[in-house]
Design an enzyme around this catalytic site. Structure first.
Site, PDB file in Angstrom:
ATOM      1  N   ASP A   1       6.217  -8.110  44.178  1.00  0.00           N
ATOM      2  CA  ASP A   1       6.823  -7.237  43.156  1.00  0.00           C
ATOM      3  C   ASP A   1       7.485  -6.001  43.764  1.00  0.00           C
ATOM      4  OD1 ASP A   1       5.724  -8.923  41.152  1.00  0.00           O
ATOM      5  OD2 ASP A   1       3.808  -7.910  41.434  1.00  0.00           O
TER       6      ASP A   1
ATOM      7  N   HIS B   1      10.873 -12.913  39.447  1.00  0.00           N
ATOM      8  CA  HIS B   1      11.851 -11.894  39.794  1.00  0.00           C
ATOM      9  C   HIS B   1      12.523 -11.471  38.506  1.00  0.00           C
ATOM     10  CE1 HIS B   1      11.605 -12.380  43.997  1.00  0.00           C
ATOM     11  NE2 HIS B   1      12.249 -13.511  44.079  1.00  0.00           N
TER      12      HIS B   1
HETATM   13  P1  GDP Z   1      10.175  -8.931  42.627  1.00  0.00           P
HETATM   14  O1  GDP Z   1       9.287 -10.043  42.216  1.00  0.00           O
HETATM   15  O2  GDP Z   1       9.876  -8.479  44.033  1.00  0.00           O
HETATM   16  O3  GDP Z   1      11.625  -9.188  42.394  1.00  0.00           O
HETATM   17  O4  GDP Z   1       9.803  -7.696  41.739  1.00  0.00           O
HETATM   18  P2  GDP Z   1       9.882  -7.486  40.151  1.00  0.00           P
HETATM   19  O5  GDP Z   1      10.358  -8.630  39.383  1.00  0.00           O
HETATM   20  O6  GDP Z   1       8.601  -6.847  39.769  1.00  0.00           O
HETATM   21  O7  GDP Z   1      11.063  -6.448  40.106  1.00  0.00           O
HETATM   22  C1  GDP Z   1      10.868  -5.149  40.083  1.00  0.00           C
HETATM   23  C2  GDP Z   1      11.214  -4.534  38.727  1.00  0.00           C
HETATM   24  O8  GDP Z   1      11.764  -3.265  38.966  1.00  0.00           O
HETATM   25  C3  GDP Z   1      12.260  -5.250  37.904  1.00  0.00           C
HETATM   26  O9  GDP Z   1      12.033  -4.977  36.537  1.00  0.00           O
HETATM   27  C4  GDP Z   1      13.563  -4.614  38.356  1.00  0.00           C
HETATM   28  O10 GDP Z   1      14.602  -4.669  37.405  1.00  0.00           O
HETATM   29  C5  GDP Z   1      13.121  -3.200  38.579  1.00  0.00           C
HETATM   30  N1  GDP Z   1      13.797  -2.543  39.684  1.00  0.00           N
HETATM   31  C6  GDP Z   1      14.195  -3.074  40.871  1.00  0.00           C
HETATM   32  N2  GDP Z   1      14.705  -2.123  41.664  1.00  0.00           N
HETATM   33  C7  GDP Z   1      14.613  -0.954  40.978  1.00  0.00           C
HETATM   34  C8  GDP Z   1      14.949   0.397  41.273  1.00  0.00           C
HETATM   35  O11 GDP Z   1      15.443   0.741  42.348  1.00  0.00           O
HETATM   36  N3  GDP Z   1      14.671   1.329  40.313  1.00  0.00           N
HETATM   37  C9  GDP Z   1      14.107   1.007  39.114  1.00  0.00           C
HETATM   38  N4  GDP Z   1      13.864   1.993  38.256  1.00  0.00           N
HETATM   39  N5  GDP Z   1      13.785  -0.250  38.806  1.00  0.00           N
HETATM   40  C10 GDP Z   1      14.032  -1.221  39.717  1.00  0.00           C
END
Ligand code: GDP
Length: 425
Positions: free
Chosen positions: A12, A40
């Site tokens: 995440d 994701h």
């Molecule tokens: P993954 O499995 O590693 O892709 O992680 P997640 O699905 O938990 O993604 C992270 C969350 O944070 C998602 O809701 C993204 O849209 C959001 N997100 C990703 N990068 C950023 C960022 O730089 N700032 C903010 N505020 N949200 C982000």
């Protein structure tokens, strides 16, 4: 160019968003491990999409996407995921989605066994997503699974299913006392959910070898993070697969290939889903505020995530195990509300300070965080697109983290949108 994108921590970290951004420079995106046990979240001009099985390149029509041999694929889930994307206007055809004939099928009885075992454990449960991932990987090593390529040989499918179901029922029925798995119901499920994907099944080794020989670039997209690796993670609170960059060529079906780079995705603070030791965890108001600011709820399950400050010990270990050549620091904007930024700089173990990540679960359970505080930046940085746009405290934080984990930060993301990022070099 062969690039792997991996998580440096507990998962995440925002990998989906970085793959979505970086995939524009690649011809092919490959998922090479795991199944639909993580998610994701990708936000772009076409909407907000949750991807569990499909590579993030699926959102770009010109990108080819591969599910590699290292994956376990639940076709029922894939049916739902592709349907949701099609509803969102994303085209999915065998022209840009290829499923490896060597990938293993995650079956309803794998899900069932995952649930039965978590229920049996009760309070001692591992916090599995109950999607059958550990049981199907276990069966893979027992060599008692169906592979996607079996769908291309319907003449022998029933015989294979009969053999496996007979063996499975030793556990399901005689072990857990659950009603037995039936051959007919399993065949009907395969017919409904798996067979429609038969036209997508190919030998991805041939596909990728030819593509690489033609000079095509490939992005390998990992799920979860270094600390969830089945060998090097927080065993037993890990996934059942290898989440490391060096596994990418193997899990993708091209074990002879060498990676050119491994980009580690590292979040500006820590989060963790499920059970197990999480040394840097913040509780009470501090934890609640960070969880809210970061929107830390699981993409696959909706579960609230545990949160903590940036963990130098765990992250340095994760960056090393991933062999990262550069990093993308995500969600820096989330820390805007903090007067002081908490950073876990070391662990205290048996009265001693250590900066090495413990390999033993007992040491991890006993470890206490040593927190220090860096100056906060206290302003909205989500509009920053160049390093110069950031306040000094934010730049200092970035430079501090680079030094702490021993790897250069190339990208800093300051919002979930595709273009909300800064490229440092
Ligand atoms: P993954 O499995 O590693 O892709 O992680 P997640 O699905 O938990 O993604 C992270 C969350 O944070 C998602 O809701 C993204 O849209 C959001 N997100 C990703 N990068 C950023 C960022 O730089 N700032 C903010 N505020 N949200 C982000």
């Amino acid at each position: 160019m062969l690039t792997s994108i991996v998580g440096t921590n507990w998962g995440d970290e925002g990998k989906g968003r970085m793959v979505d951004l970086l995939s524009r420079d690649y011809d092919i995106v490959v998922r090479y491990q795991g199944g639909n046990n993580a998610g994701h979240t990708v936000v772009n001009d076409r909407g907000r999409f949750i991807l569990n099985l499909l590579p993030s390149g699926i959102l770009r029509p010109e990108t080819a996407n591969v599910l590699g041999p290292g994956m376990v694929v639940d076709p029922e889930h894939l049916t739902k995921e592709t349907a949701a994307l099609r509803e969102g206007g994303i085209d999915i055809t065998p022209a840009h989605l290829v499923l490896s004939s060597r990938a293993v099928l995650c079956m309803p009885y794998h899900r069932l066994l995952d649930q039965l075992e978590e229920d049996r454990l009760g309070d001692r449960k591992f916090g599995s997503t109950r999607r059958g991932i550990s049981p199907v990987y276990a069966d893979k090593y027992m060599k008692k699974t169906l592979r996607m390529g079996d769908l291309l040989h319907p003449e022998s499918l029933r015989e294979k299913v009969e053999g496996i179901v007979e063996w499975k029922n030793l556990t399901v029925e005689k072990g857990y006392g659950h009603s037995p798995v039936g051959v007919d119901e399993t065949m009907a499920w395969l017919e409904e959910y798996a067979m429609p994907f038969a036209p997508y099944v190919r030998d991805t080794t041939v596909f990728l070898r030819n593509a690489i020989n033609e000079g095509k670039s490939v992005l390998f997209e990992a799920q979860l993070g270094a600390l969830r690796d089945v060998d090097y993670g927080i065993v037993p609170y890990t996934s059942a697969s290898t989440t490391l960059a060096s596994y990418a060529p193997i899990g993708a079906g091209i074990p002879f290939a060498k990676l050119d780079q491994a980009i580690g995705i590292m979040k500006a603070y820590s989060s963790c889903v499920g059970e197990g030791p999480f040394t840097c965890e913040l509780f009470g108001e501090a934890g609640d505020a960070l969880r809210e600011a970061g929107g830390e709820y699981g993409a696959a399950t909706g579960r609230p995530r545990r949160v903590g400050g940036f963990d130098v010990v765990a992250s340095r270990y994760g960056v090393l195990m991933q062999g990262c050549t550069s990093l993308a620091l995500t969600k820096l904007d989330v820390l805007s509300y903090l007067e002081q930024i908490p950073v876990c700089v070391a662990y205290e173990l048996n009265g001693q300070r250590t900066e090495e990540f413990p390999s033993s679960i007992d040491d991890l359970n006993a470890a206490k965080p040593v927190y220090e505080y860096l100056p906060g930046f206290r302003c909205d940085i989500s509009g920053a697109r160049r390093l110069e746009d950031l306040p000094k405290a934010a730049v200092d934080y970035i430079r501090y983290l680079e030094k702490a984990v021993g790897c250069p930060i190339r990208y800093v993301s300051v919002g979930p949108e595709r273009e909300a990022y800064i490229q440092l070099f």
